[in-house]
Write a protein that holds these residues in place. Structure first.
Motif, short mmCIF file in Angstrom:
data_model
loop_
_atom_site.label_atom_id
_atom_site.label_comp_id
_atom_site.label_asym_id
_atom_site.label_seq_id
_atom_site.Cartn_x
_atom_site.Cartn_y
_atom_site.Cartn_z
N GLU A 188 -3.88 8.09 -2.56
CA GLU A 188 -3.46 7.62 -1.24
C GLU A 188 -4.06 6.24 -0.98
O GLU A 188 -5.06 6.10 -0.26
CB GLU A 188 -3.89 8.61 -0.17
CG GLU A 188 -3.21 9.96 -0.31
CD GLU A 188 -3.69 10.95 0.72
OE1 GLU A 188 -4.75 10.73 1.34
OE2 GLU A 188 -2.98 11.95 0.90
N SER A 190 2.10 3.78 -5.01
CA SER A 190 0.93 4.27 -5.74
C SER A 190 1.29 4.40 -7.21
O SER A 190 2.05 5.28 -7.60
CB SER A 190 0.48 5.62 -5.18
OG SER A 190 -0.59 6.11 -5.91
N ASP A 234 -11.91 7.98 10.23
CA ASP A 234 -12.02 7.82 8.78
C ASP A 234 -11.52 9.08 8.08
O ASP A 234 -11.79 10.19 8.51
CB ASP A 234 -13.46 7.58 8.37
CG ASP A 234 -13.96 6.23 8.82
OD1 ASP A 234 -13.12 5.29 8.90
OD2 ASP A 234 -15.15 6.08 9.09
N PHE A 235 -10.81 8.90 6.99
CA PHE A 235 -10.31 10.02 6.21
C PHE A 235 -10.98 10.04 4.86
O PHE A 235 -11.24 9.08 4.26
CB PHE A 235 -8.80 9.94 6.01
CG PHE A 235 -8.03 10.21 7.27
CD1 PHE A 235 -7.94 11.49 7.76
CD2 PHE A 235 -7.40 9.19 7.94
CE1 PHE A 235 -7.23 11.74 8.91
CE2 PHE A 235 -6.68 9.44 9.08
CZ PHE A 235 -6.59 10.71 9.58
N ASN A 282 -6.31 7.12 -7.50
CA ASN A 282 -6.10 6.60 -6.16
C ASN A 282 -4.80 7.18 -5.60
O ASN A 282 -3.80 6.47 -5.51
CB ASN A 282 -6.06 5.07 -6.21
CG ASN A 282 -6.14 4.48 -4.83
OD1 ASN A 282 -6.40 5.16 -3.86
ND2 ASN A 282 -5.93 3.18 -4.76
N GLY A 298 -8.62 4.23 14.46
CA GLY A 298 -8.44 5.61 14.06
C GLY A 298 -9.67 6.17 13.37
O GLY A 298 -10.65 5.48 13.10
N LYS A 334 -10.80 -1.32 14.13
CA LYS A 334 -10.28 -0.04 13.67
C LYS A 334 -10.11 0.90 14.86
O LYS A 334 -11.03 1.05 15.67
CB LYS A 334 -11.20 0.58 12.64
CG LYS A 334 -10.63 1.81 12.02
CD LYS A 334 -11.45 2.26 10.85
CE LYS A 334 -10.77 3.44 10.22
NZ LYS A 334 -11.45 3.89 9.06
N PRO A 377 0.80 -1.23 0.00
CA PRO A 377 0.00 0.00 0.00
C PRO A 377 0.84 1.28 0.00
O PRO A 377 0.30 2.36 -0.21
CB PRO A 377 -0.81 -0.11 1.29
CG PRO A 377 -0.01 -1.00 2.15
CD PRO A 377 0.67 -1.96 1.25
N ASP A 378 2.13 1.19 0.22
CA ASP A 378 2.99 2.37 0.17
C ASP A 378 3.32 2.80 -1.25
O ASP A 378 3.84 3.90 -1.46
CB ASP A 378 4.30 2.11 0.91
CG ASP A 378 4.06 1.87 2.39
OD1 ASP A 378 3.08 2.41 2.90
OD2 ASP A 378 4.86 1.16 3.01
N TRP A 412 -3.14 3.85 0.91
CA TRP A 412 -3.02 3.35 2.28
C TRP A 412 -4.22 3.76 3.12
O TRP A 412 -4.48 3.17 4.16
CB TRP A 412 -1.72 3.84 2.91
CG TRP A 412 -1.52 5.31 2.77
CD1 TRP A 412 -1.95 6.29 3.60
CD2 TRP A 412 -0.84 5.97 1.71
NE1 TRP A 412 -1.59 7.52 3.14
CE2 TRP A 412 -0.89 7.35 1.96
CE3 TRP A 412 -0.17 5.54 0.57
CZ2 TRP A 412 -0.32 8.30 1.13
CZ3 TRP A 412 0.40 6.49 -0.25
CH2 TRP A 412 0.32 7.85 0.03
N ASN A 413 -4.98 4.79 2.70
CA ASN A 413 -6.17 5.19 3.44
C ASN A 413 -7.36 4.27 3.19
O ASN A 413 -8.32 4.30 3.94
CB ASN A 413 -6.56 6.62 3.11
CG ASN A 413 -5.66 7.63 3.76
OD1 ASN A 413 -5.02 7.34 4.76
ND2 ASN A 413 -5.59 8.82 3.19
N LYS A 414 -7.32 3.48 2.13
CA LYS A 414 -8.43 2.59 1.81
C LYS A 414 -8.28 1.22 2.45
O LYS A 414 -9.15 0.38 2.31
CB LYS A 414 -8.56 2.42 0.30
CG LYS A 414 -8.99 3.70 -0.38
CD LYS A 414 -9.25 3.48 -1.84
CE LYS A 414 -9.74 4.78 -2.46
NZ LYS A 414 -10.06 4.62 -3.85
#
Length: 81
Positions: free
Chosen positions: A51, A43, A80-81, A49, A78, A76, A40-41, A53-55
């Motif tokens: 970012e 892209s 949600d972004f 897409n 943290g 989870k 995920p780092d 890593w946010n998904k």
């Protein structure tokens, strides 16, 4: 010409060396390809897409090998972004 210079037993002894070096190189290439495609780092598509890593959810395992973590039971922690 090369086979005339080297005796036959020396060529037969080098076969395992070439097999293991080839297997190691193939394994390293496959692991780097896995890191480039599924980490995920990384892209590749910054337009759709930016970012990735946010998904990721808390249940997504992206490590190659995990010893003590059961990803299906994580919650989870943290926002949600």
């Amino acid at each position: 010409m090369f086979s005339e210079m080297m005796p036959t037993p020396v060529l037969e002894e080098l076969i395992p060396l070439f097999v293991f070096i080839g297997a190691g190189g193939t394994g390293a290439a496959l692991y780097v390809m896995r890191l480039a495609l599924f980490n995920p780092d990384v892209s590749w598509d910054k337009k759709n897409n930016p970012e990735p890593w946010n998904k990721l959810g808390p249940n997504d395992q992206y490590k190659f090998y995990s010893v003590n973590v059961d990803y299906s039971k994580l919650k989870k922690e943290g926002p949600d972004f």
